[in-house]
Structures are given as C-alpha cells and as structure tokens.
Scaffold this motif. Structure first.
Motif, PDB file in Angstrom:
ATOM      1  N   CYS A 225       0.859  -1.185   0.000  1.00  0.00           N
ATOM      2  CA  CYS A 225       0.000   0.000   0.000  1.00  0.00           C
ATOM      3  C   CYS A 225       0.893   1.232   0.000  1.00  0.00           C
ATOM      4  CB  CYS A 225      -0.892   0.029   1.238  1.00  0.00           C
ATOM      5  SG  CYS A 225      -2.069  -1.317   1.349  1.00  0.00           S
TER       6      CYS A 225
ATOM      7  N   GLU B 299      -0.842 -10.395   3.665  1.00  0.00           N
ATOM      8  CA  GLU B 299      -2.257 -10.545   3.302  1.00  0.00           C
ATOM      9  C   GLU B 299      -2.996 -11.488   4.247  1.00  0.00           C
ATOM     10  OE1 GLU B 299      -4.660 -12.207  -0.578  1.00  0.00           O
ATOM     11  OE2 GLU B 299      -2.608 -11.506  -0.845  1.00  0.00           O
TER      12      GLU B 299
ATOM     13  N   SER C 216      -4.368  -9.847   7.480  1.00  0.00           N
ATOM     14  CA  SER C 216      -5.373  -8.785   7.400  1.00  0.00           C
ATOM     15  C   SER C 216      -6.679  -9.260   8.017  1.00  0.00           C
ATOM     16  CB  SER C 216      -5.610  -8.373   5.943  1.00  0.00           C
ATOM     17  OG  SER C 216      -6.652  -7.425   5.876  1.00  0.00           O
TER      18      SER C 216
ATOM     19  N   SER D 202      -9.385  -7.621   7.648  1.00  0.00           N
ATOM     20  CA  SER D 202     -10.416  -7.252   6.669  1.00  0.00           C
ATOM     21  C   SER D 202     -10.229  -8.094   5.412  1.00  0.00           C
ATOM     22  CB  SER D 202     -10.304  -5.762   6.321  1.00  0.00           C
ATOM     23  OG  SER D 202     -10.586  -4.970   7.449  1.00  0.00           O
TER      24      SER D 202
ATOM     25  N   VAL E 298      -9.564  -9.370   1.724  1.00  0.00           N
ATOM     26  CA  VAL E 298      -8.764  -8.921   0.588  1.00  0.00           C
ATOM     27  C   VAL E 298      -9.336  -9.587  -0.654  1.00  0.00           C
ATOM     28  CG1 VAL E 298      -6.469  -8.847  -0.471  1.00  0.00           C
ATOM     29  CG2 VAL E 298      -6.707  -8.669   2.023  1.00  0.00           C
TER      30      VAL E 298
ATOM     31  N   HIS F 106      -7.580  -5.474  -3.169  1.00  0.00           N
ATOM     32  CA  HIS F 106      -8.309  -4.402  -2.494  1.00  0.00           C
ATOM     33  C   HIS F 106      -8.678  -4.904  -1.107  1.00  0.00           C
ATOM     34  CE1 HIS F 106      -9.637  -2.876  -6.709  1.00  0.00           C
ATOM     35  NE2 HIS F 106      -8.464  -2.392  -6.364  1.00  0.00           N
ATOM     36  N   ILE F 107      -8.402  -4.088  -0.110  1.00  0.00           N
ATOM     37  CA  ILE F 107      -8.674  -4.455   1.281  1.00  0.00           C
ATOM     38  C   ILE F 107      -9.977  -3.768   1.686  1.00  0.00           C
ATOM     39  CG2 ILE F 107      -7.808  -4.416   3.651  1.00  0.00           C
ATOM     40  CD1 ILE F 107      -4.951  -4.033   2.335  1.00  0.00           C
ATOM     41  N   TYR F 108     -10.999  -4.577   1.977  1.00  0.00           N
ATOM     42  CA  TYR F 108     -12.333  -4.061   2.282  1.00  0.00           C
ATOM     43  C   TYR F 108     -12.542  -3.906   3.782  1.00  0.00           C
ATOM     44  CZ  TYR F 108     -13.914  -4.070  -2.500  1.00  0.00           C
ATOM     45  OH  TYR F 108     -14.057  -3.775  -3.824  1.00  0.00           O
TER      46      TYR F 108
ATOM     47  N   LEU G  69      -7.151  -1.571   7.834  1.00  0.00           N
ATOM     48  CA  LEU G  69      -5.966  -2.432   7.814  1.00  0.00           C
ATOM     49  C   LEU G  69      -5.370  -2.453   9.212  1.00  0.00           C
ATOM     50  CD1 LEU G  69      -3.875  -4.146   6.362  1.00  0.00           C
ATOM     51  CD2 LEU G  69      -2.711  -2.031   5.697  1.00  0.00           C
TER      52      LEU G  69
END
Length: 114
Positions: free
Chosen positions: A6, A64, A67, A69, A71, A84-86, A89
């Motif tokens: 990122c 990843e 995470s 959240s 991905v 894309h991380i929804y 983070l």
C-alpha cells in the motif's frame, strides 16, 4: 506469506503510525484500500499515481494472511488484478514500512524505515 503493498505519503502515514488500524484518505469515497502485488507493479502504480508528487512516499508491506479485513483481487481499467482491502488495515498485518526512491523520474522500492 503473501505480501501486498500500500502506497502512502509519509506525512499522511505519520497520523496513523501506532494506531490499531490504518485507513487511507480516499477510503470513504472508494470503500476499500488500494494495494498492489509485486515490485514491478508497485513501481508502475507509483509512477502513475504519484508522477508529480514531491514529498516522501512510503510503502506499507502487508502480510495478506494477517489482514483482519477481506482482501479481494479485482480487475482494474488496465486489465490487471489488484488486491483491495475491504475494511481497516490492522497494524499487525503491516510487517514492514519501506521508502520509495525516485531515480530519473521513476519510483522504486527502497530500504526499510521501520
């Protein structure tokens, strides 16, 4: 470990460093955190998005799998798949922070600053 990247201006990252999570400036509009995968794609995206940026640019190196959240890999206008991380983070998913260095008008991954 699967690492994704990122990009973030250093001045913005300093507001989030040490908090339990990170959200970029455009999160409310976008609904996710933009990320890239692989050094070549990282450099290409940095050159496109930060072509005229004069400040210090950093890269959050994200595991990843850590995470909290979701991905999702989604196709962008350029036809490539981007992670894309929804959601926020979580800091423990950020395993390193590196600098981006500009040489001859192009960005490249630099050394760890963490």
């Amino acid at each position: 470990m699967t690492m994704i990247y990122c990009l973030v201006p250093k001045s913005y990252w300093e507001q989030w460093e040490g908090r339990d999570h990170y959200l970029p400036r455009d999160y409310e509009q976008e609904g996710f955190i933009h990320a890239t995968k692989g050094d070549d794609l990282l450099a290409k995206v940095a050159d496109r998005v930060y072509a005229t940026y004069e400040g210090e640019l950093l890269v959050l190196v994200v595991d990843e799998a850590k995470s909290s959240s979701p991905v999702k890999y989604e196709q962008a206008k350029d036809g490539l798949l981007y992670p894309h991380i929804y959601g926020p983070l979580n800091q423990d998913a950020i395993v390193d922070v590196k600098s981006m260095v500009r040489t001859n008008g192009h960005w490249a991954l630099g050394a760890s600053v963490r």
